[in-house]
Design an enzyme around this catalytic site. Structure first.
Site, short mmCIF file in Angstrom:
data_model
loop_
_atom_site.label_atom_id
_atom_site.label_comp_id
_atom_site.label_asym_id
_atom_site.label_seq_id
_atom_site.Cartn_x
_atom_site.Cartn_y
_atom_site.Cartn_z
N LYS A 14 0.80 -1.32 -0.11
CA LYS A 14 0.06 0.12 0.06
C LYS A 14 0.84 1.26 -0.13
O LYS A 14 0.77 2.14 -0.84
CB LYS A 14 -0.94 0.16 1.18
CG LYS A 14 -2.07 -1.09 1.47
CD LYS A 14 -2.82 -0.76 2.53
CE LYS A 14 -2.08 -0.87 3.93
NZ LYS A 14 -1.72 -2.28 4.32
N ARG A 90 -10.54 0.57 7.26
CA ARG A 90 -10.02 -0.85 7.61
C ARG A 90 -11.10 -1.79 8.26
O ARG A 90 -10.88 -2.97 8.72
CB ARG A 90 -8.90 -0.69 8.92
CG ARG A 90 -7.58 -0.39 8.47
CD ARG A 90 -6.68 -1.48 7.83
NE ARG A 90 -5.46 -1.76 8.25
CZ ARG A 90 -4.32 -1.20 7.94
NH1 ARG A 90 -4.67 -0.01 7.19
NH2 ARG A 90 -3.36 -1.31 8.46
N ARG A 129 11.19 -6.18 6.05
CA ARG A 129 11.20 -4.75 6.82
C ARG A 129 11.59 -4.52 8.31
O ARG A 129 12.17 -3.63 8.42
CB ARG A 129 9.94 -4.17 6.60
CG ARG A 129 9.66 -2.65 6.71
CD ARG A 129 8.28 -1.93 6.19
NE ARG A 129 7.23 -2.60 7.19
CZ ARG A 129 5.82 -2.43 6.78
NH1 ARG A 129 5.67 -1.48 6.04
NH2 ARG A 129 4.90 -2.81 7.88
N ARG A 135 9.79 -0.97 13.64
CA ARG A 135 8.42 -0.97 13.93
C ARG A 135 7.88 -1.91 15.04
O ARG A 135 8.51 -3.27 14.81
CB ARG A 135 7.40 -1.01 12.87
CG ARG A 135 7.28 0.22 12.06
CD ARG A 135 6.57 0.10 10.67
NE ARG A 135 5.40 -0.55 10.53
CZ ARG A 135 4.42 -0.59 9.88
NH1 ARG A 135 4.86 0.22 8.69
NH2 ARG A 135 3.15 -1.27 9.91
N ARG A 146 -2.10 -9.57 12.78
CA ARG A 146 -2.44 -8.58 11.73
C ARG A 146 -3.19 -8.93 10.67
O ARG A 146 -4.14 -8.71 10.22
CB ARG A 146 -1.16 -7.76 11.39
CG ARG A 146 -1.00 -6.50 12.38
CD ARG A 146 0.63 -6.17 12.22
NE ARG A 146 0.71 -5.30 10.70
CZ ARG A 146 1.88 -5.17 10.34
NH1 ARG A 146 2.95 -5.73 11.10
NH2 ARG A 146 1.98 -4.32 9.36
P1 B4P Z 1 3.45 -1.88 2.67
O1 B4P Z 1 2.33 -2.96 2.29
O2 B4P Z 1 3.56 -0.86 1.61
O3 B4P Z 1 3.23 -1.42 4.17
P2 B4P Z 1 2.50 -0.48 4.59
O4 B4P Z 1 1.63 0.27 3.81
O5 B4P Z 1 3.35 0.06 6.03
O6 B4P Z 1 1.14 -1.37 5.53
P3 B4P Z 1 0.78 -1.81 6.77
O7 B4P Z 1 -0.21 -2.77 6.62
O8 B4P Z 1 2.13 -2.66 7.23
O9 B4P Z 1 0.64 -0.79 7.76
P4 B4P Z 1 -0.17 0.39 7.99
O10 B4P Z 1 0.77 1.46 8.29
O11 B4P Z 1 -1.45 0.56 7.18
O12 B4P Z 1 4.91 -2.66 2.52
C1 B4P Z 1 5.44 -3.54 3.39
C2 B4P Z 1 6.78 -3.87 2.78
O13 B4P Z 1 6.54 -4.68 1.54
C3 B4P Z 1 7.66 -2.63 2.73
O14 B4P Z 1 8.98 -3.10 3.34
C4 B4P Z 1 8.14 -2.76 1.17
O15 B4P Z 1 9.20 -2.16 0.78
C5 B4P Z 1 7.62 -3.96 0.88
N1 B4P Z 1 7.23 -4.21 -0.61
C6 B4P Z 1 6.35 -3.44 -1.09
N2 B4P Z 1 6.00 -3.90 -2.61
C7 B4P Z 1 6.92 -4.96 -2.86
C8 B4P Z 1 7.05 -5.72 -3.78
N3 B4P Z 1 6.41 -5.58 -4.92
N4 B4P Z 1 7.97 -6.58 -3.84
C9 B4P Z 1 8.78 -6.94 -2.54
N5 B4P Z 1 8.54 -6.15 -1.76
C10 B4P Z 1 7.51 -5.15 -1.78
O16 B4P Z 1 -0.74 0.28 9.41
C11 B4P Z 1 -0.23 0.14 10.67
C12 B4P Z 1 -1.08 -0.28 12.00
O17 B4P Z 1 -1.58 0.85 12.19
C13 B4P Z 1 -2.28 -1.31 11.83
O18 B4P Z 1 -1.88 -2.58 11.98
C14 B4P Z 1 -3.17 -0.80 12.61
O19 B4P Z 1 -2.90 -1.25 14.05
C15 B4P Z 1 -3.17 0.68 12.43
N6 B4P Z 1 -4.06 1.34 11.66
C16 B4P Z 1 -3.51 1.99 10.52
N7 B4P Z 1 -4.84 2.26 9.91
C17 B4P Z 1 -5.76 2.09 10.60
C18 B4P Z 1 -7.29 2.13 10.62
N8 B4P Z 1 -7.80 2.85 9.33
N9 B4P Z 1 -8.00 1.64 11.46
C19 B4P Z 1 -7.57 1.07 12.52
N10 B4P Z 1 -6.02 1.05 12.83
C20 B4P Z 1 -5.44 1.54 11.84
#
Ligand code: B4P
Length: 191
Positions: A14, A90, A129, A135, A146
Site C-alpha cells: 500500500k 479498515r 522490513r 516498528r 495482523r
Molecule cells: P506496505 O504494504 O506498503 O506497508 P504499509 O503500507 O506500511 O502497510 P501496513 O499494513 O504494514 O501498515 P499500516 O501503516 O497501514 O509494504 C510492506 C513492505 O513490503 C515494505 O517493506 C515494502 O518495501 C515491501 N514491498 C512493497 N511492495 C513490494 C514488492 N512488489 N515486492 C517486494 N517487496 C515489496 O498500519 C499499521 C497499523 O496501524 C495497523 O496494523 C493498525 O494497528 C493501525 N492502523 C492503520 N490504519 C488504521 C485504521 N484505518 N483503523 C485502525 N487501525 C489502523
C-alpha cells in the site's frame, strides 16, 4: 478530482504504491498508519493509546481514526487533484463513516484498489522490513495477528465497495513497477 482508496493485507505494498500514485497523479496522500506512527513518535496522548493497540497487532478504535481522518481531509481544502487513502477504511464502520463524510463534503470515492498478495510473500516482506524498520508490529507474532485481523475486520470493506461497483482487484505479486502498471490501467480509466 480522483479519490482513491488503496487497501490490502499488511505488507501488500500500500505505502509503496501510494508513493508512485502521488507522483504520477498529483493526489494528496493520507496514510492512517503514518499518522498514527507520527503521534507515537511525538509521544502524544493519542500516540500512547494507538501504540497500545498497534504493538499487539490490533486496529485502533474506529472513533479515534475516523476523527483524525476527517480533520486531515478537511485540512487539504478543495483546490486539489484528489486524495489517496492508504490503509483507511479498515472496518465496515469506517467505510460507512467515510461515505457519509465524503458526501457531506460534496466528494465521492472513485475506486478501491485491493492489492492481492500471497500470504507467504506478505510475511516475507514484513519480516524483511522488520530488520530495519524499528516498528513494534513487524515481528512474526504481531504479523500473524495482523493478518487474522485483516481477514475478519477488513475483508468486509472489499464487499462493501463491490456492492457500490467501486472495487478494483489488483494482482499484487511481482516487481513494484509491474504492480504499478496494473494500477495505472485502472486509474487511467477513471480520469
Ligand atoms: P506496505 O504494504 O506498503 O506497508 P504499509 O503500507 O506500511 O502497510 P501496513 O499494513 O504494514 O501498515 P499500516 O501503516 O497501514 O509494504 C510492506 C513492505 O513490503 C515494505 O517493506 C515494502 O518495501 C515491501 N514491498 C512493497 N511492495 C513490494 C514488492 N512488489 N515486492 C517486494 N517487496 C515489496 O498500519 C499499521 C497499523 O496501524 C495497523 O496494523 C493498525 O494497528 C493501525 N492502523 C492503520 N490504519 C488504521 C485504521 N484505518 N483503523 C485502525 N487501525 C489502523
Amino acid at each position: 478530482m480522483l479519490n482513491v482508496i488503496i487497501c490490502g493485507a499488511p505488507g501488500c505494498g500500500k505505502g509503496t504504491q501510494s508513493a508512485l500514485i502521488v507522483e504520477k497523479y498529483g493526489l494528496k496522500h493520507l496514510s492512517t498508519g503514518d499518522l498514527l506512527r507520527k503521534e507515537i513518535a511525538e509521544k502524544s496522548e493519542l500516540g500512547q493509546v494507538a501504540d497500545s493497540y498497534i504493538s499487539k497487532g490490533q486496529l485502533v478504535p474506529d472513533e479515534m481514526i475516523i476523527d483524525i481522518l476527517d480533520k486531515n481531509i478537511e485540512a487539504f481544502g478543495s483546490d486539489i487533484n484528489g486524495i489517496i487513502l492508504d490503509g483507511f477504511p479498515r472496518t465496515l464502520a469506517q467505510a460507512e463513516a467515510l461515505e457519509v463524510m465524503m458526501s457531506k463534503k460534496g466528494k465521492k470515492i472513485d475506486t478501491l484498489l485491493d492489492l492481492n498478495v500471497e500470504k507467504a510473500e506478505l510475511i516475507d516482506r514484513l519480516l524483511k522490513r522488520g530488520i530495519t524498520s524499528g516498528r513494534s508490529d513487524d515481528n512474526l507474532e504481531t504479523i500473524t495477528k495482523r493478518l487474522a485481523v485483516y481477514e475478519t475486520q477488513t475483508t468486509p470493506v472489499s464487499d462493501f465497495y463491490k456492492k457500490l461497483e467501486k472495487y478494483s482487484s489488483i494482482h499484487g505479486m511481482g516487481t513494484v513497477d509491474e504492480i504499478f502498471g496494473r494500477i495505472e490501467t485502472v486509474l487511467d480509466s477513471k480520469k
